[in-house]
Motif scaffolding. Structure first.
Motif, mmCIF file in Angstrom:
data_model
loop_
_atom_site.group_PDB
_atom_site.id
_atom_site.type_symbol
_atom_site.label_atom_id
_atom_site.label_comp_id
_atom_site.label_asym_id
_atom_site.label_seq_id
_atom_site.Cartn_x
_atom_site.Cartn_y
_atom_site.Cartn_z
ATOM 1 N N GLU A 165 -2.722 -3.046 -7.079
ATOM 2 C CA GLU A 165 -4.116 -2.546 -6.572
ATOM 3 C C GLU A 165 -4.964 -3.708 -6.284
ATOM 4 O O GLU A 165 -5.453 -3.816 -5.396
ATOM 5 C CB GLU A 165 -4.730 -1.469 -7.445
ATOM 6 C CG GLU A 165 -4.494 -0.385 -6.947
ATOM 7 C CD GLU A 165 -5.063 0.899 -7.906
ATOM 8 O OE1 GLU A 165 -5.971 0.456 -8.497
ATOM 9 O OE2 GLU A 165 -4.662 1.931 -7.786
ATOM 10 N N ASP A 190 3.397 14.066 -14.060
ATOM 11 C CA ASP A 190 2.277 14.752 -14.531
ATOM 12 C C ASP A 190 2.610 16.201 -14.451
ATOM 13 O O ASP A 190 2.330 17.210 -15.352
ATOM 14 C CB ASP A 190 0.949 14.551 -13.995
ATOM 15 C CG ASP A 190 0.491 13.091 -14.463
ATOM 16 O OD1 ASP A 190 0.995 12.748 -15.183
ATOM 17 O OD2 ASP A 190 -0.565 12.629 -13.432
ATOM 18 N N LYS A 191 3.330 16.679 -13.352
ATOM 19 C CA LYS A 191 3.356 18.098 -13.050
ATOM 20 C C LYS A 191 4.487 18.590 -14.150
ATOM 21 O O LYS A 191 4.574 19.664 -14.718
ATOM 22 C CB LYS A 191 4.052 17.993 -11.531
ATOM 23 C CG LYS A 191 3.716 19.231 -10.922
ATOM 24 C CD LYS A 191 3.865 19.448 -9.535
ATOM 25 C CE LYS A 191 4.045 20.425 -8.680
ATOM 26 N NZ LYS A 191 4.643 20.101 -7.509
ATOM 27 N N GLN A 208 0.671 -1.202 0.069
ATOM 28 C CA GLN A 208 0.051 -0.081 0.109
ATOM 29 C C GLN A 208 0.764 1.114 0.035
ATOM 30 O O GLN A 208 0.653 2.175 -0.649
ATOM 31 C CB GLN A 208 -0.838 -0.234 1.275
ATOM 32 C CG GLN A 208 -1.924 0.879 1.374
ATOM 33 C CD GLN A 208 -3.074 0.553 0.514
ATOM 34 O OE1 GLN A 208 -3.762 -0.624 0.693
ATOM 35 N NE2 GLN A 208 -3.601 1.172 -0.717
ATOM 36 N N LEU A 209 1.743 0.974 1.109
ATOM 37 C CA LEU A 209 2.754 2.541 0.957
ATOM 38 C C LEU A 209 3.572 2.611 -0.196
ATOM 39 O O LEU A 209 3.486 3.658 -0.828
ATOM 40 C CB LEU A 209 3.576 2.200 2.177
ATOM 41 C CG LEU A 209 3.183 2.396 3.516
ATOM 42 C CD1 LEU A 209 4.263 2.000 4.599
ATOM 43 C CD2 LEU A 209 2.644 3.777 3.847
ATOM 44 N N ASN A 243 2.436 6.407 -7.134
ATOM 45 C CA ASN A 243 1.315 7.242 -7.373
ATOM 46 C C ASN A 243 1.930 8.858 -7.317
ATOM 47 O O ASN A 243 1.555 9.472 -8.134
ATOM 48 C CB ASN A 243 0.086 7.245 -6.538
ATOM 49 C CG ASN A 243 -0.649 6.197 -7.272
ATOM 50 O OD1 ASN A 243 -0.530 5.621 -8.333
ATOM 51 N ND2 ASN A 243 -1.575 5.443 -6.124
ATOM 52 N N ARG A 244 2.690 8.988 -6.028
ATOM 53 C CA ARG A 244 3.162 10.508 -6.114
ATOM 54 C C ARG A 244 4.065 10.599 -7.237
ATOM 55 O O ARG A 244 4.153 11.876 -7.577
ATOM 56 C CB ARG A 244 3.650 10.534 -4.598
ATOM 57 C CG ARG A 244 2.729 10.666 -3.610
ATOM 58 C CD ARG A 244 2.993 11.147 -2.479
ATOM 59 N NE ARG A 244 3.598 10.000 -1.588
ATOM 60 C CZ ARG A 244 4.141 10.183 -0.373
ATOM 61 N NH1 ARG A 244 3.794 11.283 0.417
ATOM 62 N NH2 ARG A 244 4.676 9.254 0.060
ATOM 63 N N LEU A 249 11.760 16.059 -4.908
ATOM 64 C CA LEU A 249 10.670 15.224 -4.600
ATOM 65 C C LEU A 249 10.914 13.839 -4.910
ATOM 66 O O LEU A 249 10.876 12.761 -4.031
ATOM 67 C CB LEU A 249 9.599 15.676 -5.133
ATOM 68 C CG LEU A 249 8.249 15.646 -4.334
ATOM 69 C CD1 LEU A 249 8.164 16.118 -2.851
ATOM 70 C CD2 LEU A 249 6.932 16.157 -4.948
ATOM 71 N N ASP A 252 1.429 4.283 -2.908
ATOM 72 C CA ASP A 252 1.368 5.393 -2.712
ATOM 73 C C ASP A 252 2.622 6.229 -3.204
ATOM 74 O O ASP A 252 2.286 7.450 -3.898
ATOM 75 C CB ASP A 252 1.136 5.766 -1.146
ATOM 76 C CG ASP A 252 -0.072 5.421 -0.799
ATOM 77 O OD1 ASP A 252 -0.991 5.198 -1.601
ATOM 78 O OD2 ASP A 252 -0.295 5.240 0.338
ATOM 79 N N ASP A 301 0.907 1.542 -15.662
ATOM 80 C CA ASP A 301 -0.438 1.530 -15.433
ATOM 81 C C ASP A 301 -0.860 0.299 -15.174
ATOM 82 O O ASP A 301 -1.478 0.011 -13.958
ATOM 83 C CB ASP A 301 -1.398 2.196 -16.603
ATOM 84 C CG ASP A 301 -1.488 3.669 -16.348
ATOM 85 O OD1 ASP A 301 -1.006 4.125 -15.283
ATOM 86 O OD2 ASP A 301 -2.186 4.303 -17.116
ATOM 87 N N LYS A 320 4.618 4.077 -19.651
ATOM 88 C CA LYS A 320 3.376 4.582 -18.988
ATOM 89 C C LYS A 320 2.298 3.586 -18.711
ATOM 90 O O LYS A 320 1.881 3.189 -17.942
ATOM 91 C CB LYS A 320 2.816 6.109 -19.411
ATOM 92 C CG LYS A 320 3.015 7.156 -18.672
ATOM 93 C CD LYS A 320 2.604 8.286 -19.189
ATOM 94 C CE LYS A 320 2.896 9.611 -18.435
ATOM 95 N NZ LYS A 320 2.341 10.856 -19.308
ATOM 96 N N LEU A 370 4.097 9.552 -9.946
ATOM 97 C CA LEU A 370 3.408 9.619 -11.266
ATOM 98 C C LEU A 370 2.849 11.126 -11.269
ATOM 99 O O LEU A 370 2.724 11.755 -12.358
ATOM 100 C CB LEU A 370 2.343 8.671 -11.578
ATOM 101 C CG LEU A 370 2.784 7.182 -11.716
ATOM 102 C CD1 LEU A 370 1.550 6.224 -11.707
ATOM 103 C CD2 LEU A 370 3.570 7.128 -12.955
ATOM 104 N N LEU A 371 2.342 11.405 -10.256
ATOM 105 C CA LEU A 371 1.893 12.857 -10.041
ATOM 106 C C LEU A 371 2.785 13.757 -10.316
ATOM 107 O O LEU A 371 2.651 14.820 -11.167
ATOM 108 C CB LEU A 371 1.415 12.986 -8.681
ATOM 109 C CG LEU A 371 -0.083 12.546 -8.282
ATOM 110 C CD1 LEU A 371 -0.251 13.005 -6.870
ATOM 111 C CD2 LEU A 371 -1.062 13.571 -9.305
#
Lengths: 611, 809
Positions: free
Chosen positions: A609, A493-494, A479-480, A486-487, A521, A483, A602, A598, A489-490
């Motif tokens: 997940e 995106d940024k 789970q961690l 996901n971060r 980051l 996360d 995904d 990507k 990947l964020l």
């Protein structure tokens, strides 16, 4: 025939008894007997005069035993004065007053006068006596098409213990037809009334039997048993439930019952039957139902106005002589119409008898169910009844609801008077049941929460339990990790967004700043992910999923690098001010790789997940 | 040009992260999410569970409330025939307790034989309702036994829906489970047997059936002995509830055999099966009505045979593990040759044992299951029941509606991939389709299977369609992003062409041509097999096709819902003891049955015997509380035949038969006045057939004119003189002024004016639907003697062969 012989005996006795009580003289005695329904009502108006020297405090009324046994009600009212100057009427209390030396076949009732009658004074007394079961069907069994005939037996002379100066008797029968009647002197029959008398100067206990044989097709509805249950709810409702067992009390039906005859000529071939009953319910009665043991009975009607609610019910089948049925009616009444408060106590004020018209109730039981927690209960009924108390358990009760049980036999419509139940009840106890419910649900939810959070494993050291613990740990780690990915990947995106901004504004510095922040980051994130990965690697439970997770991390890093590369290239070319097409060409190959990566990332994320 | 790019970019910005469907809270600005993401994703899982829980709760509410139409439109009352018996038994149970219930000898029915209720009834339903009632009363909730009985069926259909969820979840996951549960909650076939008031064994049994299957699958999937024990208990409950338990005890062994044959034997299979046979059989033998049948009738033999087989297989696997392959081969040939000899011996013994039992070990109903024509050939009493007839095609559409079309898709979905669980569901479906084709009543067993299959199909179809749309959206945003990311203007591919591109890419990737119609899509669903570590991507369809398909699926589902609600409200809500008709002046209620039963219960002696055709036996004992000669239990063919004979005999013979049975009243149902078609005249031929089956002097052709059943002037004299005709049409002609027009048969009756000599009419209901006659007492002896001698001389002529027509003399 037995009764006639007995009557003769009575007459003999009466003659012997003659001189015993002679101080009072009845100067005028009028009797009207109403035979138009199954309940025989006798109104006696008598004028009493005290001829003796001693003041008299009571007036005795005597009835032969066979009548007295069926006496449902005896009321006496006295009126002072006469003619236009009639004073107010007063109810006279009545009690049985059997002299010791009286023959048992004569029952004595004494009406206690409001004040003693002194010599020479006179008083008018009106007596209402209601008898049940005094009409005898003759013939006892009839067929469907025969009319119902009844015998009525009475004495033309009222068997009074006093001398009667003048007396008369009028008998009203339901129709102008009559089968036969005893003809004495001064007998007249006209207009469905038979008049006997007047007879002058009769000695005490004079007796002159009279038999009237007449047709009557009035409904002879007899409720052998009626249980009325009146349940008070302080939430605003008085619920009345009435269980009837009804029989047609007239001449028994015998032989065939032909529906055809009944349907084609109901008034000839079914005259003795009754089809419906009419109940007069209080106004604003609601939720009315009519059913029996096997379900709803659909033949009923309600007509209502502001003063009453009329309920017309039809039993499942027409009631012929001797046929029985049973049913239940129920209705709700608004509480404020029947429950009142005075001096800290509450009292219920409701009618006693059946709401049905012209029904005779042989055994009536009235149960008043008070709310749980009622205290100091008392009942006041205007006539003698048998009382007891029980407890009823209903919805959400703990201690049960106190229930007053009042029983009476031979109840006629005249008994349909108001009676009162007084009790004390605090409004707070009204809240007990809702609170109980709230508490119940609350504790249920609390129990659920506790169950979800508690560990009920018996053996903490068993292999499967340990494996489960480890698996939970692995899941947590994944789970961690997820996360973190996901971060990442964020952040990607940024970065992409910053590139778009660049193409729009051409602000290279801002783009670089974003890049720098993203670099930091991402570095942090990769640092974070390292211990998690090693943890996964060490865990035996994660062995089969570890390769996937690792692949994901690797792929993600790859993607990261590619994006960085693309970013650097685009920024560089902007700095070099090279043409758009040029940049596109240079980036194209990387872009393709990025898209593929990507997609793969995904997919992997999706897989992870699903674990 | 510049403006164009800008607009493109801004469009891209309006929905920048739709792709983030997969990721939580993507709409939140990037900085904000970094802290929130950890709790939110766990929240999502929790939310999913809570959502599923609430959906299930709502499904339960739906299942319960859709069955309340009967209470709202009519009243809270027990329906039809059998439920009245169950209701009566429940009343007895609540009044006298469980021990008296087991020992209950009922003298109110099958007079003069009586019936041992405790030993001949499946007690599951009554015990369930009795327990519910007891619990409610201990909580001081004063519900009547009747209310509890009325609402037992809806409550258990909610349970059944939940059980279907559990079962399907074990097979194909939560989504399919929820869909199956919704479908089962309102499948018309099940509604027909479980509306409020339909207090019948099936209402509870279907729940028990599905739940037993669920526990079997659960055991199979987990290999847990705990679930295996639960499975046995659930099977026990099923045995208590319904004779249909034999379906379970044959289906599960078949599945086990299937697994063994296809090489799917595992220790889980052993755990799922062996305890069920041992414990289940022991428990089943505890139910009085089953007793030693659990080991003695052929219906149970399959399970024992498979029990042996599974042990042999287990032994083989064990030995295989110990020996080298070569040694094993040798051992195998040896064992097989010896084993064959032993097997033949055992089979011979078994055949001998089975053949020695009277019906070859099979009960009539079971035989008629295997051979659909068996009943109509040999047992008129089974054939005479409408629910034992084979169903017609429209009845399939009526009872399962669109599910009939979804089932094939579900089967295909179950094959990809085929697991133990999905193979079981397929087997269940196939068997139940067969049985439903034999007997319309068994449609009820088929309905859950159809629901499960359709649930799987629908859920898979949804899955594919929504996945395609999601994929499209993610592609779209991605392509827009890349487009925008390009600095070079002029590369404006419209989203439309982009889609085509992605599609093409997809097709290339998948190497699959796109589908044309919706049905095919479903059939080609490839379950995203997570465990198979292929790198194949799941199937993605063109977006237009998937949106269209979604639309069609929703339309289909809507049609199903509309049909189910209609079926629940109109077709299956009538309690059948109260009839209604809509005329120009509003609703008209025909409450004649209860009128008659109420009259009987109040105006006859407590121990009077009432004779009627067996259909009305249960209702008479329950509602009128009078002793009947035969009832719906139909356990004694001869007794029913006696009543049938009496009804088909002339008045005098009938009087003798009834008098010898101590009957006081005869009840007939007559619909000719108001047009009620299922009356006794229409059932009369069955009485003749059943009567004639035992007493040969009753011959069916005597009642038919040229093979036609008629009651008009062309009818045979035997028909017109039969007791049934006379009791039905007595004085009927006077109702319409001399015509005697029967509204059911649409004809004038044949014999119009006649008198009854041995019976008298004592009650006829308002619409003439029930007519009750009383047997006249025997004539005085002296008059009788002279008459007898006279009648002997006169009546000797017409028929010489059969002098004794009363089977009791």
């Amino acid at each position: 025939m037995g009764r006639f012989r007995f009557d003769l005996l009575l007459l003999l006795l009466a003659v012997h008894w003659g001189p015993a009580l002679s101080d009072l003289v009845i100067s005028k005695l009028d009797r009207r007997i109403d035979l138009t329904s199954q309940i025989v009502r006798m109104t006696i108006s008598l004028k009493v005069e005290n001829k003796g020297p001693d003041p008299v405090s009571k007036v005795s009324l005597t009835f032969p035993e066979h009548q007295a046994n069926n006496l449902a009600l005896l009321v006496a009212v006295s009126t002072e004065g006469k003619g236009k100057t009639r004073g107010p009427t007063t109810n006279l209390p009545i009690k049985i007053n059997q002299p010791d030396d009286s023959p048992p076949s004569l029952i004595w009732y004494a009406a206690i006068l409001p004040k003693e009658l002194v010599k020479g004074e006179s008083l008018t007394i009106d007596v209402l006596a209601v008898f049940t079961h005094t009409l005898r069907a003759f013939p006892e069994k009839i067929t469907q098409s025969e009319p119902q005939l009844f015998l009525f037996q009475e004495s033309a002379h009222f068997p009074s213990p006093y001398k009667v100066k003048s007396q008369s008797m009028t008998v009203k029968i339901p129709s102008e037809n009559i089968e036969s009647y005893t003809k004495l002197e001064n007998t007249k029959f006209s207009n469905s009334e038979i008049k006997y008398g007047p007879y002058e100067n009769l000695p005490p206990f004079s007796y002159s039997p009279v038999i009237i044989h007449f047709p009557s097709n009035k409904p002879f509805a007899v409720a052998q048993e009626l249980i009325r249950e009146i349940e008070i709810s302080h939430w605003g409702n008085v619920q009345v439930t009435e269980h009837y067992t009804v029989i047609h009390g007239g001449a028994k039906s015998t032989g065939e019952f032909s529906r055809l005859d009944f349907q084609t000529r109901p008034h000839v071939r079914g005259a003795s039957a009754f089809r419906n009953l009419l109940a007069m319910l209080p106004p604003r009665a609601h939720s009315i139902y009519y059913r029996d043991a096997i379900g709803n009975i659909s033949t009923s009607n309600i007509y209502g106005d502001s003063s009453k609610t009329l309920l017309e019910i039809e039993p499942r089948y027409p009631m012929f002589g001797g046929w029985k049925t049973s049913f239940t009616i129920g209705y709700g009444l608004p509480l404020q119409d029947f429950l009142f408060q005075s001096e800290g106590t509450r009292f219920l004020n409701i009618t006693f008898g059946s709401p049905m018209n012209d029904i005779l109730v042989e055994n009536l039981t009235v149960k008043v169910v008070l709310p749980e927690g009622s205290k100091d209960i008392s009942v006041s009924v205007p006539f003698p009844v048998k009382q007891s108390q029980e407890t009823k358990f209903s919805h959400l009760d703990i201690a049960g609801r106190p229930t007053i049980v009042v029983e009476k036999i031979n109840v006629v419509p005249e008994h349909n008077q108001y009676f009162q139940v007084h009790y004390k009840f605090s409004n707070i106890s009204l809240l007990t049941e809702p609170l109980m419910l709230i508490f119940g649900f609350f504790s249920l939810f609390v129990a659920c929460i506790i169950y979800m959070h508690a560990d009920f494993t018996i053996s903490k050291s068993s292999a499967s339990y340990l494996a489960k613990l480890q698996w939970d740990e692995v899941l947590g780690t994944i789970q961690l990790l997820q996360d973190i990915i996901n971060r990442c990947l964020l952040v990607h995106d940024k970065l992409e967004a910053s590139l778009r901004d660049l193409s729009r504004t051409g602000d290279v510095q801002a783009c670089k700043a974003v890049r720098k922040a993203a670099d930091n980051l991402l570095k942090d994130l990769s640092k974070e992910s390292k211990p998690l990965l090693s943890l996964l690697q060490s865990s035996p439970q994660a062995a089969h999923i570890f390769p996937k997770v690792e692949e994901l991390v690797v792929k993600e890093r790859d993607l990261q690098e590619k994006i960085m590369l693309k970013h650097t290239m685009v920024v560089d070319s902007y700095e070099k001010k090279s043409g758009g097409r040029d940049i596109e060409n240079r980036v194209a190959s990387i872009q393709q790789k990025i898209t593929v990566l990507k997609q793969e990332v995904d997919d992997l994320v999706e897989f992870v997940e699903d674990i | 040009m510049k403006a164009l790019i800008d607009s493109e970019i801004s469009r891209a910005h309006t929905k920048p992260h739709i792709r983030g469907f997969r990721r939580p809270l993507m709409a939140v600005p990037v900085d904000g999410i970094i802290k929130q993401s950890t709790p939110s994703s766990s929240l999502r899982f929790a939310f999913g569970n809570v959502l599923a829980f609430f959906i299930l709760l709502l499904i339960g509410v739906l299942a319960f409330s859709i069955r309340l139409f009967s209470v709202i439109k009519y009243e809270s009352v027990i329906h039809e025939f059998d439920p009245y018996f169950n209701y009566r038994v429940t009343q007895f149970l609540t009044k006298n307790g469980i021990y008296d219930f087991w020992n209950w000898f009922d003298d109110r029915t099958w007079y003069p034989l009586g019936r041992v209720i405790g030993g001949t009834v499946y007690p599951g339903l009554t015990l369930t309702a009795g327990t519910i009632w007891k619990v409610l009363h201990s909580l001081n909730i004063p519900l009547s036994v009747e209310t509890v009985c009325v609402f037992t069926a809806p409550v258990f259909s909610a349970f059944a829906a939940w059980a279907a969820y559990l079962l399907t979840k074990e097979v194909k996951g939560t989504g399919a489970g929820l869909t199956a549960a919704v479908l089962l909650a309102m499948v018309p076939s099940y509604i027909s047997r479980s509306v409020a008031g339909s207090y019948d064994n099936e209402a509870v049994a279907i729940f028990a059936l599905i739940f037993t299957f669920y526990l079997y699958i659960k055991t199979l999937n987990t290999g847990s002995l705990f679930y295996a024990t639960l499975n046995s208990i659930s099977y026990f409950y099923m045995v208590c509830s319904w004779g249909g338990y034999t379906f379970i005890i044959n289906l599960i062994p078949m599945h086990v055999l299937l697994c063994i044959v296809t090489g799917r034997y595992s220790s889980r299979l052993y755990i799922a099966y062996a305890p069920l046979v041992v414990l289940g059989t022991l428990l089943a033998a505890l139910v009085p009505v089953v007793g030693f049948n659990a080991v003695m009738t052929s219906e149970h033999f399959a399970s024992f045979l498979v029990f042996i087989v599974i042990h042999v297989v287990a032994l083989a696997y064990y030995i295989k593990g110990m020996l080298s392959p070569k040694m094993f081969k040798v051992a195998a040939t040896l064992v097989i040759s010896v084993g064959l000899v032993v097997c033949i011996g055992v089979v011979a013994v078994l055949v001998a044992v089975v053949a020695s039992s009277p019906t070859k070990g099979w009960s009539g109903r079971s035989l008629s299951l295997l051979d659909p024509t068996y009943a109509s050939k040999y047992i008129p009493i089974i054939a005479s029941v409408s629910e034992h007839q084979p169903p017609t095609w429209p009845s399939y559409f009526m009872d399962i509606n669109v599910l009939a079309f979804l089932v094939p898709a579900g089967i295909i979905a179950c094959f990809s991939p085929l697991s133990d669980a999905s193979s079981f569901v397929i087997l269940y479906l196939v068997m139940s389709v067969y049985f439903s084709g034999v007997m319309v009543r068994l449609m009820l067993v088929f309905a859950p299977a159809a629901c499960i299959m359709s649930g799987i199909a629908l859920s898979e179809a949804f899955d594919v369609c929504t996945r395609s749309i999601k994929y499209y959206i993610s592609k779209l945003s991605e392509s827009l992003q890349t487009d925008a990311g390009d600095i070079v203007p002029g590369n404006n591919t419209s989203p439309q062409s982009d889609v085509i591109k992605t599609d093409k890419k997809d097709d290339l990737l998948k190497e699959r041509p796109s589908r044309k119609n919706k049905k095919k899509e479903k059939e080609n669903i490839e379950k995203p097999s997570v465990k198979s570590k292929t790198e194949k991507r799941p199937l993605v369809l063109p977006v237009e096709a998937s949106i269209f398909a979604l639309f069609l699926i929703i339309l289909l589902a809507a049609f199903y819902v509309i049909h189910s609600v209609w079926a629940a409200a109109e077709a299956y809500s009538a309690p059948s003891i109260v009839l209604t008709s809509h005329s120009h002046d509003g609703l008209h209620v025909f409450d004649d049955f209860r009128e008659a039963y109420a009259w009987l219960s109040h105006n006859t002696e407590v121990d009077d015997k009432v004779a009627s055709w067996w259909d009305y036996g249960y209702q008479t004992t329950a509602m009128a509380n009078r002793t009947v000669i035969v009832d719906n239990n139909t356990w004694n063919n001869t007794h029913i035949a006696t009543v049938g004979t009496a009804m088909s005999s002339p008045e005098k013979d009938a009087w003798q038969i009834f008098n010898s049975l101590d009957v006081k009243y005869v009840l007939v149902v007559f619909g000719g006045l108001v047009g009620y078609p299922s009356d006794d005249i229409n059932k009369f031929l069955w009485m003749v057939r059943i009567g004639g089956g035992v007493f040969p002097h009753i011959k069916e052709p005597d009642y038919l004119r040229d093979g036609q059943y008629r009651i008009d002037s062309q009818a045979t004299p035997t028909m017109l003189n039969s007791l049934m005709y006379k009791l039905s049409y007595f004085r009927f002609v006077e109702t319409d002024g001399g015509k005697g027009y029967d509204r059911v048969r649409r004809t004038e009756i044949g014999k119009k004016y006649f008198k009854l000599t041995h019976f008298e009419e004592v009650f006829t209901t308002h619409h003439w639907m029930v007519r009750i006659y009383k047997l006249k007492p025997q004539r005085n002896r002296i008059r009788g003697k002279t008459k007898k001698s006279k009648s002997k001389t006169t009546s000797a002529t017409p028929r010489s062969g059969t002098t004794k027509r009363n089977p009791w003399h």
